[in-house]
Design a protein around this motif. Structure first.
Motif, PDB file in Angstrom:
ATOM      1  N   ILE A 169       0.686  -1.317  -0.299  1.00 52.11           N
ATOM      2  CA  ILE A 169       0.046   0.317  -0.119  1.00 52.11           C
ATOM      3  C   ILE A 169       1.068   1.371   0.065  1.00 52.11           C
ATOM      4  N   SER A 170       1.606   1.618   0.574  1.00 52.29           N
ATOM      5  CA  SER A 170       2.752   2.779   1.043  1.00 52.29           C
ATOM      6  C   SER A 170       4.389   1.661   1.832  1.00 52.29           C
ATOM      7  N   SER A 171       4.946   2.314   1.043  1.00 50.76           N
ATOM      8  CA  SER A 171       6.399   2.113   1.228  1.00 50.76           C
ATOM      9  C   SER A 171       7.696   2.666   1.483  1.00 50.76           C
ATOM     10  N   TYR A 172       9.254   2.764   2.122  1.00 49.34           N
ATOM     11  CA  TYR A 172      10.163   3.554   1.512  1.00 49.34           C
ATOM     12  C   TYR A 172      10.703   2.678   2.295  1.00 49.34           C
ATOM     13  N   ASN A 173      11.669   2.631   1.330  1.00 53.53           N
ATOM     14  CA  ASN A 173      13.215   2.050   1.257  1.00 53.53           C
ATOM     15  C   ASN A 173      12.547   0.142   1.894  1.00 53.53           C
ATOM     16  N   GLU A 174      11.503  -0.190   1.298  1.00 52.03           N
ATOM     17  CA  GLU A 174      11.155  -1.698   1.991  1.00 52.03           C
ATOM     18  C   GLU A 174      12.515  -2.764   1.223  1.00 52.03           C
ATOM     19  N   ASN A 175      13.405  -2.590   0.801  1.00 55.97           N
ATOM     20  CA  ASN A 175      13.965  -3.995   0.376  1.00 55.97           C
ATOM     21  C   ASN A 175      15.426  -3.473   0.995  1.00 55.97           C
ATOM     22  N   THR A 176      15.214  -2.763   2.149  1.00 50.03           N
ATOM     23  CA  THR A 176      16.978  -2.263   2.453  1.00 50.03           C
ATOM     24  C   THR A 176      17.245  -3.157   3.423  1.00 50.03           C
ATOM     25  N   PRO A 177      18.150  -3.822   3.333  1.00 55.18           N
ATOM     26  CA  PRO A 177      17.945  -4.358   4.847  1.00 55.18           C
ATOM     27  C   PRO A 177      18.614  -4.285   6.267  1.00 55.18           C
ATOM     28  N   LEU A 178      18.479  -4.214   7.221  1.00 51.62           N
ATOM     29  CA  LEU A 178      18.305  -2.819   8.146  1.00 51.62           C
ATOM     30  C   LEU A 178      18.443  -4.020  10.211  1.00 51.62           C
ATOM     31  N   VAL A 179      19.408  -3.624  10.468  1.00 51.73           N
ATOM     32  CA  VAL A 179      19.545  -4.217  11.406  1.00 51.73           C
ATOM     33  C   VAL A 179      17.909  -4.062  12.495  1.00 51.73           C
ATOM     34  N   PRO A 180      17.375  -5.298  12.701  1.00 47.49           N
ATOM     35  CA  PRO A 180      15.400  -5.126  13.115  1.00 47.49           C
ATOM     36  C   PRO A 180      15.039  -5.147  14.901  1.00 47.49           C
ATOM     37  N   ALA A 181      16.602  -5.672  15.351  1.00 50.42           N
ATOM     38  CA  ALA A 181      16.410  -5.832  17.707  1.00 50.42           C
ATOM     39  C   ALA A 181      15.707  -6.857  17.439  1.00 50.42           C
ATOM     40  N   SER A 182      14.905  -6.413  19.174  1.00 50.38           N
ATOM     41  CA  SER A 182      14.164  -8.000  18.899  1.00 50.38           C
ATOM     42  C   SER A 182      12.857  -7.471  18.037  1.00 50.38           C
ATOM     43  N   THR A 183      11.868  -7.039  17.099  1.00 52.87           N
ATOM     44  CA  THR A 183      11.382  -7.577  15.582  1.00 52.87           C
ATOM     45  C   THR A 183      12.427  -9.135  15.589  1.00 52.87           C
ATOM     46  N   THR A 184      13.160 -10.003  15.534  1.00 47.19           N
ATOM     47  CA  THR A 184      13.685 -10.769  15.106  1.00 47.19           C
ATOM     48  C   THR A 184      13.363 -11.734  16.326  1.00 47.19           C
ATOM     49  N   LYS A 185      12.729 -11.489  17.476  1.00 39.28           N
ATOM     50  CA  LYS A 185      12.021 -12.733  18.459  1.00 39.28           C
ATOM     51  C   LYS A 185      10.522 -12.870  17.165  1.00 39.28           C
ATOM     52  N   LEU A 186      10.617 -12.164  16.146  1.00 37.74           N
ATOM     53  CA  LEU A 186       9.674 -12.909  15.415  1.00 37.74           C
ATOM     54  C   LEU A 186       9.802 -14.130  14.487  1.00 37.74           C
ATOM     55  N   LEU A 187      10.510 -13.861  14.234  1.00 39.34           N
ATOM     56  CA  LEU A 187      10.742 -15.178  13.472  1.00 39.34           C
ATOM     57  C   LEU A 187      11.717 -16.813  14.331  1.00 39.34           C
ATOM     58  N   THR A 188      11.734 -16.107  15.728  1.00 39.83           N
ATOM     59  CA  THR A 188      12.217 -17.318  16.179  1.00 39.83           C
ATOM     60  C   THR A 188      11.063 -17.667  17.047  1.00 39.83           C
ATOM     61  N   THR A 189      10.451 -16.724  17.551  1.00 36.57           N
ATOM     62  CA  THR A 189       9.149 -17.629  18.470  1.00 36.57           C
ATOM     63  C   THR A 189       8.380 -18.333  17.250  1.00 36.57           C
ATOM     64  N   GLU A 190       8.060 -17.976  16.176  1.00 41.11           N
ATOM     65  CA  GLU A 190       7.428 -18.550  15.393  1.00 41.11           C
ATOM     66  C   GLU A 190       7.884 -19.682  15.019  1.00 41.11           C
ATOM     67  N   THR A 191       9.387 -20.312  14.555  1.00 37.06           N
ATOM     68  CA  THR A 191       9.822 -21.259  14.344  1.00 37.06           C
ATOM     69  C   THR A 191       9.863 -22.473  15.575  1.00 37.06           C
ATOM     70  N   ALA A 192       9.499 -21.908  16.728  1.00 38.49           N
ATOM     71  CA  ALA A 192       9.270 -22.438  17.730  1.00 38.49           C
ATOM     72  C   ALA A 192       8.131 -23.313  17.981  1.00 38.49           C
ATOM     73  N   MET A 193       6.975 -22.553  17.620  1.00 40.96           N
ATOM     74  CA  MET A 193       5.430 -22.689  17.482  1.00 40.96           C
ATOM     75  C   MET A 193       4.800 -23.488  16.584  1.00 40.96           C
ATOM     76  N   ASN A 194       6.206 -23.439  15.472  1.00 38.76           N
ATOM     77  CA  ASN A 194       5.282 -24.089  14.288  1.00 38.76           C
ATOM     78  C   ASN A 194       5.773 -25.592  14.137  1.00 38.76           C
ATOM     79  N   LEU A 195       7.234 -25.739  14.508  1.00 39.33           N
ATOM     80  CA  LEU A 195       7.614 -27.128  14.816  1.00 39.33           C
ATOM     81  C   LEU A 195       7.611 -27.799  15.675  1.00 39.33           C
ATOM     82  N   LEU A 196       7.100 -27.433  17.435  1.00 39.02           N
ATOM     83  CA  LEU A 196       7.006 -27.908  18.296  1.00 39.02           C
ATOM     84  C   LEU A 196       5.418 -27.936  19.015  1.00 39.02           C
ATOM     85  N   GLY A 197       4.896 -27.128  17.971  1.00 40.71           N
ATOM     86  CA  GLY A 197       3.248 -26.777  18.760  1.00 40.71           C
ATOM     87  C   GLY A 197       2.663 -25.954  20.010  1.00 40.71           C
TER      88      GLY A 197
END
Length: 489
Positions: free
Chosen positions: A93-121
């Motif tokens: 819908i709207s974006s700015y530099n959406e393809n630029t790699p940036l330091v995500p800080a604790s939004t990294t936990k989105l990937l970690t917690t989802e992987t655990a929930m997906n693999l372990l239930g």
């Protein structure tokens, strides 16, 4: 990059009748005095007049706000990216530099917690069991050993996410021993767990350990630790009025954040070895209760000829869903790192962080995650070597909306103005409508998740700011300003 010049001309024509009375969407000028106001939270007002809000669409308002922020003193020299994504149309819908790699800080936990929930239930639980070997004679003497069997429960004894305290677990174990009629132990208390027992010889590379009062990461566990020294303290003067608490790592002699400041210059760390602490507390409680223990507490990592054992009592951790809720609400780094090691162990039989990284990145590839620009270094987001693009985060969050655990995952995210790390953001506009994970490091502020529009639609967004000027509160206000018109989409 969005372009708002075409919108300016439209406003100039359609709002010409208001020209003398209302300000138009023209270039916002800042005085040098404003540049130097490091403590002010006054924001530019790119879209303020009645005419502008009437003429422009919600999308145009979002684009104009983003463009205005490019000239904002706080963000103009920053590296930042933004995207609002429609999960139904699968379009930006709207974006700015959406393809630029940036330091995500604790939004990294989105990937970690989802992987655990997906693999372990989401209903996965860790077990901590008390067992015994040998026989119990007519006097209640156990001629054998007690076994404390762990499984790497990251919440053990912490009271986090509804976990029991050590005292509660010990009380349950004591009740089990009483039911078995054990009044003396003629043997050892053996700790048997192969999880999370790597000998820490130095701190992990690339991890931010000292970060403006925001985070610390416990050093971990080690086979060499003496459980009698579960509290490791050091004196440091001048800390009474500050929240910068430090302790000296007993493994690497490096200073990192402490868990607690107890006054009088004393600092207390996390427990370095939860199973050892639990086992030693059990032994102490047995002796104080008149149940003698002739042997000692000892670890047994492997057992070539295991003894036949009987279960006395089993403690179940909170569900993985509960632990992930706590992790994301409180941005708990130690739990996130433990989840990383858990998925590594469950898939590869190895409890190292490296195995966890392999499992997470492999899972993301299987889920068609946009790997361009991704650099996944740790589970918590403390490393500045982590990188991800805003569009990859947005598409990832979109893909989760079709998962059976989506509701549990969504519920784990802080809610704007209401809970977790978002309780003090979106207190006015957006209250109860932003569901997102926050991230904070020095000069890094990020936010990614879902927003409920005023018309009832669910949109996905990612907003990451690196290397900004001014304070983190200034950046948070700009984030609120950028997202505010998106609620009308």
């Amino acid at each position: 990059m969005v372009n708002y010049r075409k919108y300016i001309s439209g406003v100039a024509v359609l709002a010409s009748g208001f020209f003398l009375a209302q300000s138009t969407v023209s270039t916002v000028l800042y005085s040098q005095a404003y540049e130097n106001q490091k403590n002010t939270l006054n924001l530019p007002s790119p879209v303020t007049s009645v005419a502008e809000r009437t003429v422009l669409s919600a999308k145009e308002l979002v684009d104009i706000n983003v463009n205005t922020m490019m000239a904002d003193p706080v963000l103009k020299n920053a590296d930042w990216g933004f995207v609002v994504y429609d999960p139904k149309t699968k379009k930006v819908i709207s974006s700015y530099n959406e393809n630029t790699p940036l330091v995500p800080a604790s939004t990294t936990k989105l990937l970690t917690t989802e992987t655990a929930m997906n693999l372990l239930g989401e209903n996965y639980r860790w077990m901590t069991q008390l067992e015994y070997s040998g026989t119990i004679d007519e006097n209640g003497t156990l001629n054998g050993n007690l076994y404390l069997i762990g499984s790497g429960d990251p919440s053990l004894g912490t009271n986090k996410a509804g976990a029991w305290s050590y005292r509660d677990i010990i009380s349950d174990f004591m009740g089990g021993l009483s039911r078995e009629g054990i009044r003396k132990v003629n043997g050892d208390i053996i700790i048997q767990t192969a999880l999370f027992k790597g000998n820490i010889t130095r701190l992990p590379e690339n991890v931010v350990w000292l970060e403006n009062n925001n985070y610390y990461l416990p050093v971990g566990t080690t086979r060499e630790i003496n459980p009698a020294n579960e509290k490791l303290i050091m004196k440091k003067s001048g800390l009474a009025s500050e929240k910068k608490y430090f302790y000296m790592s007993p493994y690497a002699n490096q200073m990192v954040y402490a868990d607690k400041y107890e006054g009088d210059g004393f600092l207390t760390t996390k427990l370095p070895d939860a199973p050892a602490y639990l086992a030693n507390t059990l032994r102490t409680t047995l002796v104080k209760s008149g149940i003698g223990v002739t042997g000692k507490v000892t670890p047994r990592m492997t057992d070539a000829s295991p003894e036949s054992r009987k279960l006395v009592s089993a403690y179940k951790s909170p569900t993985l869903g509960d632990i992930i809720f706590y992790t994301n609400q409180h941005s708990d780094n130690s739990l996130a790192e433990a989840l990383l090691k858990t998925v590594g162990f469950q898939k590869l039989g190895d409890q190292t962080s490296e195995s966890g990284r392999i499992v997470v990145t492999s899972h993301l590839k299987d889920e068609n995650f946009d790997m361009m620009g991704l650099n996944y270094i740790d589970g918590s987001g403390l490393s500045r070597s982590n990188n991800v693009t805003p569009i990859a985060q947005a598409k990832f969050l979109t893909s989760l909306m079709d998962e059976k655990y989506y509701k549990t995952y969504l519920t784990s995210l802080p809610v704007g103005g209401q809970s977790g790390t978002l309780k003090r953001m979106f207190i006015g506009t957006g209250n109860g409508q932003i569901f997102a994970k926050t991230g904070t490091l020095n000069k890094v502020k990020t936010l990614a998740g879902y927003l409920k529009t005023n018309s009832g639609k669910t949109l996905v967004f990612s907003l990451m700011v690196n290397n900004y000027s001014g304070s983190v509160d200034m950046v948070k206000k700009r984030m609120e300003k950028i997202l505010e018109p998106a609620l009308d989409l």
